[in-house]
Write a protein that holds these residues in place. Sequence first.
Motif, PDB file in Angstrom:
ATOM      1  N   ALA A   1      14.058   4.633   2.155  1.00  0.00           N
ATOM      2  CA  ALA A   1      14.139   6.079   1.929  1.00  0.00           C
ATOM      3  C   ALA A   1      13.109   6.522   0.897  1.00  0.00           C
ATOM      4  N   ALA A   2      12.906   5.722  -0.145  1.00  0.00           N
ATOM      5  CA  ALA A   2      11.905   6.079  -1.151  1.00  0.00           C
ATOM      6  C   ALA A   2      10.503   6.069  -0.553  1.00  0.00           C
ATOM      7  N   LEU A   3      10.228   5.121   0.321  1.00  0.00           N
ATOM      8  CA  LEU A   3       8.916   5.080   0.964  1.00  0.00           C
ATOM      9  C   LEU A   3       8.717   6.253   1.920  1.00  0.00           C
ATOM     10  N   ILE A   4       9.767   6.660   2.602  1.00  0.00           N
ATOM     11  CA  ILE A   4       9.654   7.789   3.534  1.00  0.00           C
ATOM     12  C   ILE A   4       9.427   9.090   2.775  1.00  0.00           C
ATOM     13  N   PHE A   5      10.110   9.276   1.653  1.00  0.00           N
ATOM     14  CA  PHE A   5      10.009  10.518   0.902  1.00  0.00           C
ATOM     15  C   PHE A   5       8.865  10.530  -0.107  1.00  0.00           C
ATOM     16  N   LEU A   6       8.106   9.429  -0.207  1.00  0.00           N
ATOM     17  CA  LEU A   6       7.017   9.362  -1.179  1.00  0.00           C
ATOM     18  C   LEU A   6       5.945  10.430  -0.951  1.00  0.00           C
TER      19      LEU A   6
END
Length: 63
Positions: free
Chosen positions: A50-55
């Motif tokens: 999720a952190a990589l998608i929202f980065l």
Amino acid sequence: MIKFLLWCILFVFCWPLALLALVAYPFVWLLLLPFRVIGIAVHGALELVAALIFLPARLLRAI
């Protein structure tokens, strides 16, 4: 605290079952421990995805 109160009620109504539950609880806890560890690992992996998608959105918002 609620578990203890429920155990006390069970002890009053059926003391052999309450003593069996008291003895079996640590073994059940040990049996379920690997599933908790796996759950923590899966939760961490999903948080990373999720952190990589929202980065990109967070980077654009910072500009």
